[in-house]
Design an enzyme around this catalytic site. Structure first.
Site, PDB file in Angstrom:
ATOM      1  N   CYS A 362       0.235   8.239   4.903  1.00  0.00           N
ATOM      2  CA  CYS A 362       1.147   8.818   3.918  1.00  0.00           C
ATOM      3  C   CYS A 362       1.584  10.258   4.202  1.00  0.00           C
ATOM      4  CB  CYS A 362       0.579   8.686   2.510  1.00  0.00           C
ATOM      5  SG  CYS A 362      -1.196   8.798   2.361  1.00  0.00           S
ATOM      6  N   ARG A 391     -11.194   5.439  10.135  1.00  0.00           N
ATOM      7  CA  ARG A 391     -12.040   5.982   9.068  1.00  0.00           C
ATOM      8  C   ARG A 391     -13.492   5.905   9.512  1.00  0.00           C
ATOM      9  NH1 ARG A 391      -8.906   3.342   3.765  1.00  0.00           N
ATOM     10  NH2 ARG A 391      -6.904   4.341   4.250  1.00  0.00           N
ATOM     11  N   GLN A 409      -2.502  -0.997   9.372  1.00  0.00           N
ATOM     12  CA  GLN A 409      -1.971  -1.402   8.076  1.00  0.00           C
ATOM     13  C   GLN A 409      -0.511  -1.840   8.189  1.00  0.00           C
ATOM     14  OE1 GLN A 409      -2.766   2.446   6.153  1.00  0.00           O
ATOM     15  NE2 GLN A 409      -4.132   1.378   4.761  1.00  0.00           N
ATOM     16  N   ASP A 411       1.864  -0.827   6.448  1.00  0.00           N
ATOM     17  CA  ASP A 411       1.986   0.252   5.477  1.00  0.00           C
ATOM     18  C   ASP A 411       3.450   0.613   5.239  1.00  0.00           C
ATOM     19  OD1 ASP A 411       0.961   2.092   3.748  1.00  0.00           O
ATOM     20  OD2 ASP A 411       0.257   3.489   5.282  1.00  0.00           O
ATOM     21  N   HIS A 413       5.990   3.439   2.555  1.00  0.00           N
ATOM     22  CA  HIS A 413       6.109   4.382   1.447  1.00  0.00           C
ATOM     23  C   HIS A 413       7.554   4.413   0.984  1.00  0.00           C
ATOM     24  CE1 HIS A 413       2.363   5.579   3.445  1.00  0.00           C
ATOM     25  NE2 HIS A 413       1.965   5.859   2.219  1.00  0.00           N
ATOM     26  N   LYS A 497      -3.103   2.437  -9.278  1.00  0.00           N
ATOM     27  CA  LYS A 497      -2.601   1.439  -8.327  1.00  0.00           C
ATOM     28  C   LYS A 497      -2.697   0.034  -8.895  1.00  0.00           C
ATOM     29  CE  LYS A 497      -7.051   1.174  -5.868  1.00  0.00           C
ATOM     30  NZ  LYS A 497      -7.727   1.171  -4.559  1.00  0.00           N
ATOM     31  N   HIS A 543       3.105   4.236  -2.559  1.00  0.00           N
ATOM     32  CA  HIS A 543       2.331   3.784  -1.405  1.00  0.00           C
ATOM     33  C   HIS A 543       2.132   2.277  -1.556  1.00  0.00           C
ATOM     34  CE1 HIS A 543       0.630   8.016  -0.813  1.00  0.00           C
ATOM     35  NE2 HIS A 543       1.089   8.048  -2.053  1.00  0.00           N
TER      36      HIS A 543
END
Length: 671
Positions: A362, A391, A409, A411, A413, A497, A543
């Protein structure tokens, strides 16, 4: 005259009871059937023992086995206490610590007496038998209030060092309780408990395994033995659970990954996956599918750096809230000696700049959004990335593909105006539903609300939470069909979320997709757009991800389908196997035509019996085995053995190609 207590029941009636009455007395007054069925009580919303007296007028709901969630929690709590009692009865000198209920059972941490080795699997049958003896004795479970000093003296006098240590830390001003099992064993506990051990079904539990556990979770403390059990309300539930565990073991993605030659993991790269060609084919098919879905929904794909300066992560808030989960490296060049060798562990100056490997995408997406001047007319802007993240998960938490350190991911945004938030979230709800339906999953949607530690104002959280509710409502998904539920305190530190929880083929749930409405990060990283009024405004940042991570989603798919992936996802969609070597030329012709039609095909012309080949390719979970011999070569046919089906089908080669082509077409490309 003593004033009677007024006890309000769920049906709207009010029972007048004598002072000192208990929920058990109310159940008995209503009828013997309820008195027998009642397990506990909810008094003014709090779950309590049946025999705990009312303190005054109260609202009462009696808990029976029909209230499964509450009943299971109580039963598992009691099983844990019975376990501790059984261990101490069998092995005097055992010290006990704590034992909570878990999602499917219970455990208790104990320390074996000095005279013997730590408890092991061989001890479990005897402990189980003693537990059944205690349950059948129907020992009353009785609550008492003690002082802190009483507790300390009790545990110290009996050599219970762990309990004594804990008791010394208990507050003086709180009500401290113990529970007796009969008249000869007790444990300190908040409760509640069932009325007696006999309320448990002696055939509804099983001790599963033992493991090491440190006192209070600290490896500097004494090591204990944790005894795990599974506990249920009846034997039928236990058997169903054991069957699910057996089925889950068969479906374990690590086992199937080896058998299907998909991936491996090794110590040289803790928590990172070595994808083999077949496994990476699944990845590529999923990635191509997701790209088509995102392209069709107006997302633009980007690629952002793996390493960014720690100052960027500090500005975003991640360094302050998430640093222990991040990998950081000094921004230095190691010193090299005259022979060109670098030191294995170079000295790092205290004033060295630091870079961090991204744990999420992000902040980098905000930096892309900030390039140039953005007008409100350009919003919403949807930026997607197949973003590789790292991570620093503890070694003990790593689990195959399900919990890794390096992951990618799907992912994205979305940067939008305040007015566009609900519509963008609604559209995402529809997109996620399409994706999960393509894989045959049923799902539930849950709203994770603000945690105690968070960034942003309460007003912003109020607005963000309500926007997510409104979007789900407009999508027609805020109902029982979609398992709508709100989860207090489970949101991220920067945003609430929505979570998508998938249910797999054996009833397990997996939390995968999310979307979060964030006003914190755009503020912290100074993201703006030019509004209709000519002024600068903050966008709202959504997100979102659907697969969550490719690694975990592939693991879920392997277990959901027990390795029998849909043909469009299968790394090898068909194998052409010959019965005799004379049929090899025709087998080559069949394979060439399948390959020309876009089917992923392999051949097996080995000098092995056909039954051996069938077994081998079934183990590898190949969807279709095309068997050819001289008859098939003469007739231009193939004998198809489909995975999981007993009978084979004979059809023309053209018919087989048409069938396989249809099955190999991804669901979003089918007419």
């Amino acid at each position: 005259m003593t004033e009677l207590l007024k006890i309000s029941l769920p049906d709207g009636t009010v029972r007048e009871m004598e002072p000192g009455s208990t929920p058990a007395d109310v159940a008995a007054a209503i009828g013997p059937g309820l008195a027998k069925a009642a397990l506990a009580a909810r008094v003014d919303g709090e779950v309590r023992d049946l025999n705990r007296p009312f303190e005054g007028d109260a609202e009462l709901a009696l808990i029976t086995s029909k209230d499964e969630e509450d009943a299971l929690e109580l039963a598992r709590h009691d099983f844990a206490h019975v376990l501790a009692e059984a261990v101490q009865a069998l092995y005097p000198g055992t010290q006990i610590t704590f034992g909570p209920a878990t999602d499917d059972g219970f455990y208790y941490d104990v320390m074996a007496p000095a005279s013997r080795e730590p408890f092991g699997m061989d001890d479990l049958p005897a402990i189980e038998e003693k537990m059944r003896e205690i349950i059948k004795a129907d020992k009353p479970l009785r609550r008492e209030v003690w002082s802190r000093q009483q507790l300390i003296e009790k545990w110290e006098s009996e050599g219970e060092a762990f309990k004594a240590e804990w008791a010394k830390e208990l507050p003086e001003n709180e009500e401290l309780t113990v529970y007796w099992s009969g008249d000869d064993w007790l444990d300190m506990c908040r409760g509640p408990h069932l009325a007696s051990t006999g309320k448990l079904d002696p055939q509804a539990f099983k001790l599963m395994r033992v493991a090491g556990a440190y006192w209070r979770g600290d490896q500097r403390n004494a090591q204990l033995t944790r005894i795990y059990g599974t506990g249920w309300l009846n034997k039928k539930q236990l058997n169903a659970h054991l069957h699910r565990l057996e089925e889950a073991a068969k479906r374990d993605h690590r086992k199937l990954g080896r058998e299907m030659d998909l991936f491996h993991l090794q110590e040289e790269a803790h928590g990172s996956v070595f994808w083999h060609p077949k496994g990476y084919r699944i990845w590529r098919e999923l990635e191509a599918y997701m790209r088509r879905k995102m392209d069709g929904s107006g997302y633009r794909e980007i690629k952002t750096p793996q390493l960014m300066d720690v100052r960027q992560w500090t500005a975003s808030g991640h360094w302050g809230k998430y640093a222990e989960n991040m990998f950081a490296v000094p921004d230095i060049v190691p010193e090299v000696d005259e022979e060109g060798e670098a030191a294995a562990a170079p000295n790092v100056a205290k004033d060295a700049d630091w870079m961090a490997i991204k744990p999420m995408n992000c902040p980098a997406h905000v930096l892309v959004f900030k390039q140039g001047i953005t007008s409100y007319k350009e919003l919403p802007i949807r930026l997607g990335e197949m973003g590789c993240c790292h991570r620093n998960e503890p070694h003990g938490a790593l689990h195959g593909l399900m919990r890794v350190r390096q992951f990618t991911q799907d992912d994205a945004h979305i940067f939008c105006t305040e007015e566009q938030v609900v519509e963008e979230v609604r559209a995402f709800c529809k997109l996620a539903a399409e994706v999960y339906s393509d894989f045959g999953f049923k799902f539930a949607i849950k709203l994770a609300l603000r945690p105690e530690k968070r960034l942003g104002s309460d007003a912003d959280w109020d607005k963000a939470e309500q926007e997510l509710r409104d979007a789900v409502l407009e999508a027609g998904m805020m109902n029982e069909e979609f398992g709508w539920e709100e989860l207090p305190g489970e949101g991220a530190f920067y945003a609430p979320k929505l979570e998508w929880h998938l249910t797999d083929a054996i009833g397990r749930t997996w939390q995968v997709g999310t979307i979060q409405g964030d006003r914190v990060l755009p503020e912290r990283l100074d993201a703006t757009y030019i509004g209709e009024d000519g002024g600068r405004h903050r966008p709202v940042m959504l997100h979102r991800a659907i697969f969550g991570s490719y690694e975990r989603f592939i693991g879920i798919l392997i277990e959901h389908f027990a390795g029998r992936l849909p043909v469009w996802l299968a790394p090898v969609q068909s194998v052409v196997a010959t019965i005799v070597s004379d049929a090899d030329p025709y087998g080559q012709e069949v394979a060439a035509k399948l390959e020309a039609a876009g089917i992923r095909v392999e051949t097996d012309f080995r000098n092995e019996k056909i039954n051996y080949k069938v077994r081998e390719h079934s183990l590898a979970k190949v969807p279709h085995l095309l068997v050819v011999g001289m008859r098939e070569a003469e007739e231009g046919t193939v004998a198809i053995r489909t995975l999981g089906e007993k009978e084979q089908r004979v059809m023309s080669l053209d018919e087989a190609i048409a069938m396989l082509t249809a099955e190999a077409t991804p669901p979003d490309l089918r007419g």
